[in-house]
Design a protein around this motif. Structure first.
Motif, mmCIF file in Angstrom:
data_model
loop_
_atom_site.group_PDB
_atom_site.id
_atom_site.type_symbol
_atom_site.label_atom_id
_atom_site.label_comp_id
_atom_site.label_asym_id
_atom_site.label_seq_id
_atom_site.Cartn_x
_atom_site.Cartn_y
_atom_site.Cartn_z
ATOM 1 N N ASN A 6 0.800 -1.224 0.000
ATOM 2 C CA ASN A 6 0.000 0.000 0.000
ATOM 3 C C ASN A 6 0.835 1.277 0.000
ATOM 4 O O ASN A 6 0.318 2.356 0.288
ATOM 5 C CB ASN A 6 -0.994 -0.004 1.157
ATOM 6 N N GLY A 64 -5.537 -2.737 14.823
ATOM 7 C CA GLY A 64 -5.259 -1.737 13.806
ATOM 8 C C GLY A 64 -4.921 -0.424 14.486
ATOM 9 O O GLY A 64 -4.980 -0.316 15.714
ATOM 10 N N ARG A 66 -5.978 3.632 14.030
ATOM 11 C CA ARG A 66 -6.799 4.655 13.368
ATOM 12 C C ARG A 66 -6.157 6.007 13.661
ATOM 13 O O ARG A 66 -5.777 6.297 14.794
ATOM 14 C CB ARG A 66 -8.229 4.588 13.916
ATOM 15 N N TYR A 68 -6.556 10.009 13.827
ATOM 16 C CA TYR A 68 -7.565 11.053 13.978
ATOM 17 C C TYR A 68 -6.923 12.428 13.873
ATOM 18 O O TYR A 68 -5.805 12.637 14.356
ATOM 19 C CB TYR A 68 -8.220 10.971 15.360
ATOM 20 N N THR A 87 -7.150 0.023 17.546
ATOM 21 C CA THR A 87 -8.480 -0.527 17.282
ATOM 22 C C THR A 87 -8.502 -2.008 17.630
ATOM 23 O O THR A 87 -7.457 -2.646 17.797
ATOM 24 C CB THR A 87 -8.887 -0.341 15.809
ATOM 25 N N VAL A 90 -9.190 -4.737 12.070
ATOM 26 C CA VAL A 90 -8.667 -4.018 10.902
ATOM 27 C C VAL A 90 -9.718 -3.885 9.800
ATOM 28 O O VAL A 90 -9.405 -3.923 8.620
ATOM 29 C CB VAL A 90 -7.384 -4.686 10.363
ATOM 30 N N THR A 91 -10.959 -3.698 10.189
ATOM 31 C CA THR A 91 -12.010 -3.413 9.219
ATOM 32 C C THR A 91 -12.495 -1.982 9.443
ATOM 33 O O THR A 91 -12.237 -1.396 10.508
ATOM 34 C CB THR A 91 -13.203 -4.387 9.363
ATOM 35 N N VAL A 92 -13.208 -1.442 8.481
ATOM 36 C CA VAL A 92 -13.701 -0.066 8.586
ATOM 37 C C VAL A 92 -14.527 0.133 9.851
ATOM 38 O O VAL A 92 -14.453 1.162 10.504
ATOM 39 C CB VAL A 92 -14.529 0.301 7.329
ATOM 40 N N GLY A 93 -15.309 -0.865 10.220
ATOM 41 C CA GLY A 93 -16.172 -0.744 11.387
ATOM 42 C C GLY A 93 -15.551 -1.174 12.697
ATOM 43 O O GLY A 93 -16.241 -1.213 13.719
ATOM 44 N N SER A 94 -14.260 -1.474 12.708
ATOM 45 C CA SER A 94 -13.615 -1.917 13.946
ATOM 46 C C SER A 94 -13.753 -0.862 15.036
ATOM 47 O O SER A 94 -13.578 0.331 14.784
ATOM 48 C CB SER A 94 -12.127 -2.205 13.714
ATOM 49 N N GLU A 95 -14.053 -1.329 16.229
ATOM 50 C CA GLU A 95 -14.161 -0.419 17.370
ATOM 51 C C GLU A 95 -12.782 0.014 17.832
ATOM 52 O O GLU A 95 -11.795 -0.709 17.657
ATOM 53 C CB GLU A 95 -14.893 -1.120 18.525
ATOM 54 N N ASN A 96 -12.712 1.184 18.433
ATOM 55 C CA ASN A 96 -11.477 1.625 19.071
ATOM 56 C C ASN A 96 -11.240 0.791 20.316
ATOM 57 O O ASN A 96 -12.181 0.372 20.989
ATOM 58 C CB ASN A 96 -11.561 3.101 19.450
#
Length: 115
Positions: A6, A64, A66, A68, A87, A90-96
C-alpha cells in the motif's frame, strides 16, 4: 525487505499534499487568521514502541491503528494535531480499543514543511 503493497509514489504523495493545501488549508488559514499545522513527525522508534505496546495489549486480536485529526484549542497552541488510536480489528467498522491509550505529542512544523 519487500516494500509494503500500500505504498504510494512520491508523485502521488505530492499530489495529495497539494490537494490538501488547495482545498482545505486555505479555508483553515482564512478562518484561523494564520496557517495551521499540516504535517506531524514521530520518530521510527516512537512508532515502533507504540506498535509494540498495542500488540502486547491486544491479546490474540489483530489490532489496527486509526489516525484522527485533533486540535489543541485556543491560546498559544491553537493548532491542529493528530493522534493514533488502537483498534480492536482491521475493518472499517472496527471499534477503538479504549483499554489502550493513543499516541500524540509529535513534532509539528511551523511553518509547515510542505511535501
Amino acid at each position: 525487505m519487500k516494500k509494503p503493497f500500500n505504498c504510494i509514489t512520491v508523485a502521488e504523495a505530492k499530489e495529495l499534499q497539494d490537494n490538501w493545501m488547495k482545498t482545505r488549508a486555505l479555508y483553515i488559514e482564512k478562518e484561523l487568521g494564520a496557517p495551521d499545522c499540516c504535517e506531524f513527525l514521530f520518530s521510527v522508534d516512537e512508532l515502533q514502541a507504540f506498535l509494540d505496546y498495542v500488540k502486547a495489549g491486544s491479546g490474540n486480536q489483530t489490532p489496527g491503528i486509526r489516525i484522527y485529526f485533533g486540535a489543541y484549542g485556543t491560546g498559544k497552541r491553537d493548532k491542529a494535531t493528530v493522534f493514533l488510536a488502537p483498534t480492536l480489528g482491521v475493518t472499517v467498522g472496527s471499534e477503538n480499543n479504549y483499554k489502550l491509550e493513543p499516541i500524540n505529542r509529535s513534532l509539528q512544523g511551523m511553518p509547515p514543511k510542505i511535501y
